[in-house]
Design an enzyme around this catalytic site. Structure first.
Site, short mmCIF file in Angstrom:
data_model
loop_
_atom_site.label_atom_id
_atom_site.label_comp_id
_atom_site.label_asym_id
_atom_site.label_seq_id
_atom_site.Cartn_x
_atom_site.Cartn_y
_atom_site.Cartn_z
N THR A 97 0.86 -1.18 0.00
CA THR A 97 0.00 0.00 0.00
C THR A 97 0.90 1.23 0.00
OG1 THR A 97 -1.70 -1.19 1.24
CG2 THR A 97 -1.84 1.21 1.20
N LYS A 173 -6.86 0.89 -3.65
CA LYS A 173 -6.43 0.33 -2.36
C LYS A 173 -6.48 1.39 -1.27
CE LYS A 173 -4.92 -2.39 0.80
NZ LYS A 173 -3.61 -3.03 0.88
#
Length: 296
Positions: A97, A173
């Protein structure tokens, strides 16, 4: 099938992904800063490598499952890094991420080395990673998918293809992490109020998980609270990082995120109170005047 695949980062998600690739018939070359973890994986089939460079020399598809952008930089460009060792035309699959703009820039940097790139963050938790049922949010050039598409399908139940350039995978995300962090914080607040009001915690959990107020995060994370088990599956500091990325992304376009900002403060408070490496459900520990269930 005898294709060599590389995977760097054997944490909760990476270990499951490596296992899924091994079950699919790939010869999996792995590397982790904890050499004993890589060696344990290789003992059941696979190859343990000392450095990312060693993995890269053996593979044309390299998957990185490290914590953040800084660790990804080290994997690629640090001492013993993979970028210099990858053959032209190889694919680097980035599963962390990160800030979307950083991912976009990384695609350009790798293209200058004649390397392909997939922006491919993951979600679903360790159990789904281990069973090959996790979700991948991917974006990249068609030739990267042509070389790595079957590899992605071997690791995930859902592989979303979200664009022909890097960026959209990381953007989606980030939005997922906004929801996950806010939902955990809200779940903790609700359980804390119930405890403060003298409600039986198990009864509250039973009712909410069968009512409209339920969420996946309430059901999953408050189970940890009921068990008094804060062993980290996803740590408090993960959401300090990820909600920070959410806010940074929105700040660039002056977009307000009041719930995300509040949740971020809650996770930072939990982190500085000494719970940084506990399960993210430990954010409930910031609430005063409540007695949490003891570990059974």
């Amino acid at each position: 099938m005898n294709q060599n695949i590389g995977l760097i980062g054997l944490g909760a998600m990476g270990m499951g992904m490596a296992g899924s690739l091994r079950r699919a018939g790939y010869r999996v070359h792995v590397c982790d800063v904890r050499t004993e973890v890589a060696q344990a994986f290789a003992a059941d089939g696979g190859v343990a490598c000392a450095t990312p460079s060693d993995v890269a020399q053996a593979c044309e598809v390299l998957i990185s499952v490290v914590v953040n952008a800084a660790q990804t930089e080290a994997v690629l460009f640090g001492e013993g890094g993979a970028a210099a060792a990858l053959k032209p035309g190889s694919v680097f699959v980035m599963c962390s991420t990160v800030a979307p703009n950083w991912s976009i820039e990384l695609e350009q940097r790798l293209a200058e080395r004649n390397l392909l790139y997939l922006d491919a963050p993951i979600s679903g938790g360790a159990a789904r990673a281990a069973s090959g049922e996790m979700t991948m949010m991917t974006a990249g050039r068609p030739d990267a998918y042509a070389k790595a598409g079957q590899v992605l399908d071997a690791m995930a139940g859902k592989v979303y293809r979200l664009g022909d350039r890097a960026g959209n995978g990381s953007k989606i995300k980030i939005i997922n992490q906004l929801l996950a962090g806010v939902h955990i914080a809200a779940a903790a607040e609700a359980m804390a109020l119930g405890l403060r009001e003298g409600v039986d915690a198990a009864a509250l959990y039973e009712v909410i998980t069968h009512s409209a107020g339920n969420s996946w995060m309430f059901e999953n994370r408050m189970e940890h609270v009921l068990a008094g088990d804060y062993t980290s599956r996803s740590a408090v500091d993960i959401f300090v990082k990820d909600l920070g990325l959410v806010l940074d992304t929105a700040r660039a376009s002056k977009f307000p995120l009041p719930l995300s900002a509040t949740a971020h403060q809650m996770f930072m408070q939990a982190s500085t109170a000494g719970h940084a490496h506990e399960d993210d459900s430990a954010v409930i520990k910031i609430f005063p005047g409540i007695s949490l269930p003891a570990k059974g």
